[in-house]
Design a protein around this motif. Structure first.
Motif, mmCIF file in Angstrom:
data_model
loop_
_atom_site.group_PDB
_atom_site.id
_atom_site.type_symbol
_atom_site.label_atom_id
_atom_site.label_comp_id
_atom_site.label_asym_id
_atom_site.label_seq_id
_atom_site.Cartn_x
_atom_site.Cartn_y
_atom_site.Cartn_z
ATOM 1 N N ALA A 49 0.909 -1.328 -0.039
ATOM 2 C CA ALA A 49 -0.037 -0.136 -0.070
ATOM 3 C C ALA A 49 0.998 1.236 -0.123
ATOM 4 O O ALA A 49 2.047 1.242 0.523
ATOM 5 C CB ALA A 49 -0.948 0.109 1.362
ATOM 6 N N ARG A 56 -4.090 3.188 2.951
ATOM 7 C CA ARG A 56 -3.761 2.314 4.289
ATOM 8 C C ARG A 56 -5.195 1.911 4.811
ATOM 9 O O ARG A 56 -5.314 0.668 5.263
ATOM 10 C CB ARG A 56 -2.994 2.827 5.374
ATOM 11 C CG ARG A 56 -1.562 3.045 4.818
ATOM 12 C CD ARG A 56 -0.674 3.632 5.889
ATOM 13 N NE ARG A 56 -0.758 4.952 6.176
ATOM 14 C CZ ARG A 56 -1.217 5.530 7.153
ATOM 15 N NH1 ARG A 56 -1.520 4.908 8.372
ATOM 16 N NH2 ARG A 56 -1.372 6.909 7.247
ATOM 17 N N VAL A 68 3.764 -0.945 3.738
ATOM 18 C CA VAL A 68 3.484 0.385 2.991
ATOM 19 C C VAL A 68 4.721 0.541 2.430
ATOM 20 O O VAL A 68 5.972 0.275 3.033
ATOM 21 C CB VAL A 68 3.463 1.326 4.238
ATOM 22 C CG1 VAL A 68 3.679 2.724 3.639
ATOM 23 C CG2 VAL A 68 2.372 1.126 4.904
#
Length: 150
Positions: A49, A56, A68
């Motif tokens: 993400a 998120r 992330v």
């Protein structure tokens, strides 16, 4: 390899851009698509993400087990998405939760061979796979699911 591109769901307007949260409608979009993904997911699905809050939150509707990746942010490029995913040579499947215009440009590249400004709707999922036929690597579009049909 399977590559799933999921554009973040609807988010509130605001500044700074990275802190924009999903709206109530966006949360519902993300939850509907998360249920669809869960019902149809490939095995060994890795989830990546963007660092923005809205991506998120979208990813979290599906799983808490996501990574992330800074290059997937709103200013990310097609090259950043390809590098993060490992397309087309990585094994298994990768789900990228990201932004326009990079997601649309990647979809265009995979299907037409050229980056173009294609639009992926908020909350929608595009699913690609690749295969080798008679020595030629081919990209296959497996599904395009807008959030309202998930």
């Amino acid at each position: 390899m399977d590559l799933l591109l999921w554009r973040h769901a609807e988010a509130a307007d605001g500044i700074p851009d990275h802190t924009r949260a999903l709206t109530a409608r966006g949360l519902k979009q993300a939850q509907r698509m998360a249920h669809w993904i869960e019902a149809h997911r490939p095995k060994a699905l890795r989830v990546l993400a963007s660092p923005s809050l809205r991506t998120r939150q979208t990813a979290a509707a599906f799983t808490d087990d996501f990574r992330v990746v800074a290059g997937l942010g709103p200013d990310g490029s097609v090259a950043d998405l390809l590098a993060a995913s490992g397309w087309p040579d990585a094994s298994g499947a990768t789900l990228i939760v990201g932004h326009q215009p990079a997601l649309g440009r990647l979809a265009a590249l995979l299907l037409s061979g050229t980056e173009a400004d294609w639009t992926i709707k908020k909350g929608a999922l595009w699913w690609f796979t690749n295969r080798v036929r008679e020595g030629e690597t081919q990209t296959v579009l497996r599904a395009v699911i807008p959030s309202e049909l998930a």
